[in-house]
Write a protein that holds these residues in place. Structure first.
Motif, short mmCIF file in Angstrom:
data_model
loop_
_atom_site.label_atom_id
_atom_site.label_comp_id
_atom_site.label_asym_id
_atom_site.label_seq_id
_atom_site.Cartn_x
_atom_site.Cartn_y
_atom_site.Cartn_z
N LYS A 11 0.83 -1.21 0.00
CA LYS A 11 0.00 0.00 0.00
C LYS A 11 0.87 1.26 0.00
CE LYS A 11 -3.92 2.20 0.22
NZ LYS A 11 -4.69 2.41 -0.97
N VAL A 12 1.94 1.26 0.78
CA VAL A 12 2.85 2.41 0.82
C VAL A 12 3.44 2.65 -0.57
CG1 VAL A 12 5.07 3.26 1.71
CG2 VAL A 12 3.36 2.33 3.28
N VAL A 19 4.29 10.01 -6.42
CA VAL A 19 4.81 11.25 -5.86
C VAL A 19 6.33 11.30 -6.04
CG1 VAL A 19 5.10 12.58 -3.73
CG2 VAL A 19 2.93 11.45 -4.20
N ILE A 20 6.99 10.20 -5.73
CA ILE A 20 8.44 10.14 -5.85
C ILE A 20 8.86 10.30 -7.32
CG2 ILE A 20 10.41 8.54 -5.66
CD1 ILE A 20 9.21 7.74 -2.92
N LYS A 21 8.12 9.66 -8.22
CA LYS A 21 8.42 9.79 -9.64
C LYS A 21 8.25 11.24 -10.11
CE LYS A 21 7.45 7.83 -14.13
NZ LYS A 21 6.74 6.81 -14.90
N LYS A 22 7.17 11.87 -9.68
CA LYS A 22 6.89 13.27 -10.05
C LYS A 22 7.99 14.20 -9.53
CE LYS A 22 3.17 16.61 -10.17
NZ LYS A 22 1.80 16.92 -9.80
N ILE A 42 12.25 3.94 3.12
CA ILE A 42 11.98 4.25 1.72
C ILE A 42 13.34 4.44 1.06
CG2 ILE A 42 10.83 5.83 0.13
CD1 ILE A 42 8.90 4.52 2.19
N ILE A 43 13.62 3.65 0.05
CA ILE A 43 14.92 3.71 -0.61
C ILE A 43 14.70 4.24 -2.03
CG2 ILE A 43 16.97 2.40 -1.26
CD1 ILE A 43 15.98 0.37 0.99
N VAL A 44 15.37 5.36 -2.33
CA VAL A 44 15.17 6.04 -3.62
C VAL A 44 16.51 6.30 -4.29
CG1 VAL A 44 13.01 7.15 -2.92
CG2 VAL A 44 15.17 8.29 -2.47
N ASP A 45 16.45 6.58 -5.57
CA ASP A 45 17.65 6.88 -6.33
C ASP A 45 17.31 7.86 -7.44
OD1 ASP A 45 20.35 6.73 -6.90
OD2 ASP A 45 20.26 4.80 -7.88
N ASP A 54 18.10 15.70 -0.67
CA ASP A 54 17.07 14.96 -1.40
C ASP A 54 16.25 14.11 -0.43
OD1 ASP A 54 17.94 15.89 -3.95
OD2 ASP A 54 19.35 14.21 -4.15
N CYS A 55 16.94 13.42 0.47
CA CYS A 55 16.26 12.56 1.44
C CYS A 55 15.34 13.38 2.33
CB CYS A 55 17.28 11.79 2.29
SG CYS A 55 18.20 10.54 1.36
N GLU A 56 15.79 14.56 2.76
CA GLU A 56 14.96 15.43 3.60
C GLU A 56 13.71 15.88 2.85
OE1 GLU A 56 17.49 18.65 4.84
OE2 GLU A 56 18.64 17.36 6.19
N GLU A 57 13.88 16.29 1.59
CA GLU A 57 12.76 16.75 0.77
C GLU A 57 11.73 15.65 0.58
OE1 GLU A 57 11.98 18.27 -3.80
OE2 GLU A 57 14.01 18.36 -3.00
N ILE A 58 12.20 14.46 0.25
CA ILE A 58 11.30 13.32 0.04
C ILE A 58 10.60 12.97 1.35
CG2 ILE A 58 11.21 10.86 -0.53
CD1 ILE A 58 13.67 11.47 -2.41
N SER A 59 11.35 12.96 2.45
CA SER A 59 10.79 12.61 3.75
C SER A 59 9.64 13.56 4.12
CB SER A 59 11.89 12.66 4.82
OG SER A 59 11.36 12.33 6.07
N LYS A 60 9.86 14.86 3.95
CA LYS A 60 8.81 15.83 4.27
C LYS A 60 7.55 15.58 3.43
CE LYS A 60 11.93 19.51 5.66
NZ LYS A 60 12.59 20.75 5.22
N ARG A 61 7.76 15.36 2.13
CA ARG A 61 6.63 15.20 1.22
C ARG A 61 5.84 13.93 1.52
NH1 ARG A 61 6.06 16.86 -4.35
NH2 ARG A 61 7.45 18.53 -3.75
N ILE A 62 6.54 12.80 1.70
CA ILE A 62 5.79 11.56 1.89
C ILE A 62 5.31 11.38 3.32
CG2 ILE A 62 6.82 10.40 -0.09
CD1 ILE A 62 8.56 8.82 1.77
#
Length: 157
Positions: A11-12, A19-22, A42-45, A54-62
């Motif tokens: 579900k996550v 959102v991550i793709k956008k 959450i592991i992103v690249d 980048d990690c901070e920005e993604i963390s706030k958004r998700i």
């Protein structure tokens, strides 16, 4: 309380992937497991790698998105990170994610008299990874189930 970690991960992924793709990143993996309390990792690249910013920005958004969706019925720590330079590859999607990259694979049983393979990921299908050997250029079709351990290798020039 019984926690269905696989259903939560599914579900996550469904909620955060678009959102991550956008945002211009690729979702590598999602893990939800008990460590010292529950951890949602959450592991992103992205091309060129991931920064702490980048990690901070993604963390706030998700984080706010997950709060609104209310998917996880227990308190948890959210971690956002990159796969790392020598990330272990365990699923077909992981190999697909790193197509073209150098990988070291250790097999449970030898295939074509090789138990250890260093090569480039050519393609990954549902249960199979195709590797071009760095040693001799041969193409090997390796079932994911035959892999004991696999990780990215750093190219040495």
């Amino acid at each position: 309380m019984q926690i269905d970690d696989k259903a939560i991960v599914s579900k996550v992924k469904e909620v955060i992937a678009p959102v991550i793709k956008k945002m211009g990143y690729r979702l590598f993996d999602v893990e939800f497991k008990p460590e010292r309390g529950w951890v949602l990792r959450i592991i992103v690249d992205k091309e060129g790698g991931i920064t702490v910013g980048d990690c901070e920005e993604i963390s706030k958004r998700i984080s706010s998105l997950l709060d609104v969706e209310d998917i996880i019925p227990v308190s948890y720590m959210l971690e956002v990170s990159s796969p790392g330079l020598t990330r272990e590859l365990t699923k077909s999607e992981h190999f697909d994610f790193f197509t073209g990259r150098l990988v070291k694979i250790i097999l449970k049983e030898p295939i074509e008299n090789k138990r250890e393979i260093l090569g480039y990921i050519q393609e990954a299908k549902e249960n199979l990874v195709i590797i071009k050997s760095k040693e001799d250029g041969s193409i090997l079709h390796i079932p994911i189930s035959a892999i004991a351990k696999a990780h990215l290798e750093i190219e040495k020039w």
